[in-house]
Design a protein around this motif. Sequence first.
Motif, PDB file in Angstrom:
ATOM      1  N   GLU A   1       0.851  -1.195   0.000  1.00 54.04           N
ATOM      2  CA  GLU A   1       0.000   0.000   0.000  1.00 54.04           C
ATOM      3  C   GLU A   1       0.883   1.240   0.000  1.00 54.04           C
ATOM      4  O   GLU A   1       1.800   1.354   0.816  1.00 54.04           O
ATOM      5  N   ARG A   2       0.603   2.141  -0.875  1.00 53.80           N
ATOM      6  CA  ARG A   2       1.351   3.401  -0.923  1.00 53.80           C
ATOM      7  C   ARG A   2       0.844   4.280   0.202  1.00 53.80           C
ATOM      8  O   ARG A   2      -0.344   4.543   0.315  1.00 53.80           O
ATOM      9  N   SER A   3       1.734   4.738   1.057  1.00 58.21           N
ATOM     10  CA  SER A   3       1.337   5.544   2.216  1.00 58.21           C
ATOM     11  C   SER A   3       1.808   6.994   2.096  1.00 58.21           C
ATOM     12  O   SER A   3       1.517   7.800   2.962  1.00 58.21           O
TER      13      SER A   3
ATOM     14  N   THR B   1       8.324  -1.065   5.995  1.00 64.88           N
ATOM     15  CA  THR B   1       8.129   0.296   5.510  1.00 64.88           C
ATOM     16  C   THR B   1       9.283   0.563   4.557  1.00 64.88           C
ATOM     17  O   THR B   1      10.449   0.414   4.933  1.00 64.88           O
TER      18      THR B   1
ATOM     19  N   ILE C   1       4.100   0.905   2.496  1.00 62.99           N
ATOM     20  CA  ILE C   1       4.078  -0.116   3.542  1.00 62.99           C
ATOM     21  C   ILE C   1       3.677  -1.441   2.898  1.00 62.99           C
ATOM     22  O   ILE C   1       2.942  -1.471   1.918  1.00 62.99           O
TER      23      ILE C   1
END
Length: 144
Positions: A80-82, A117, A88
């Motif tokens: 998932e792009r945070s 991360t 992450i």
Amino acid sequence: MSRIARHIQDLIEQVTEYRDQGQWQKLEQYFTEKTFIDDEALTHEAPSMRSIENMMSGWRRLIRDLYYGAKHQLGAIRVERSGRKEVIAESDMSARYYTARGGKRYVLQMKGVYHYTFKKVAGRWKIAQMKLIVSSQNLQPLGA
């Protein structure tokens, strides 16, 4: 799957392969200069920021002193792009660590999840944090 997600998945697979093969110098390129590592469930070291040199020497020592071999298998990997420069990810894993004690060989079987991360550093995605959460483990004689 997005291009970034596929790239991160490839990086996780490569890190796992290099660690199993003991290719420590190749593995170094996948981590930031200082990385927060929480692998206490395996190493019994407190979670902390570690330099690449300390991290690699710790893993090398673990394999050499306690186990004569390790084999990880990855399960599902979620990415998932945070942020613009942060991703992450988590990967399910099962592992086998081979050891010898008192003239007998054993295998420590472990299941869990790695949480990562990734940060973009100089145009490359690198692991800035890595945490292992173990859901089960057991030690049994090899061949049992």
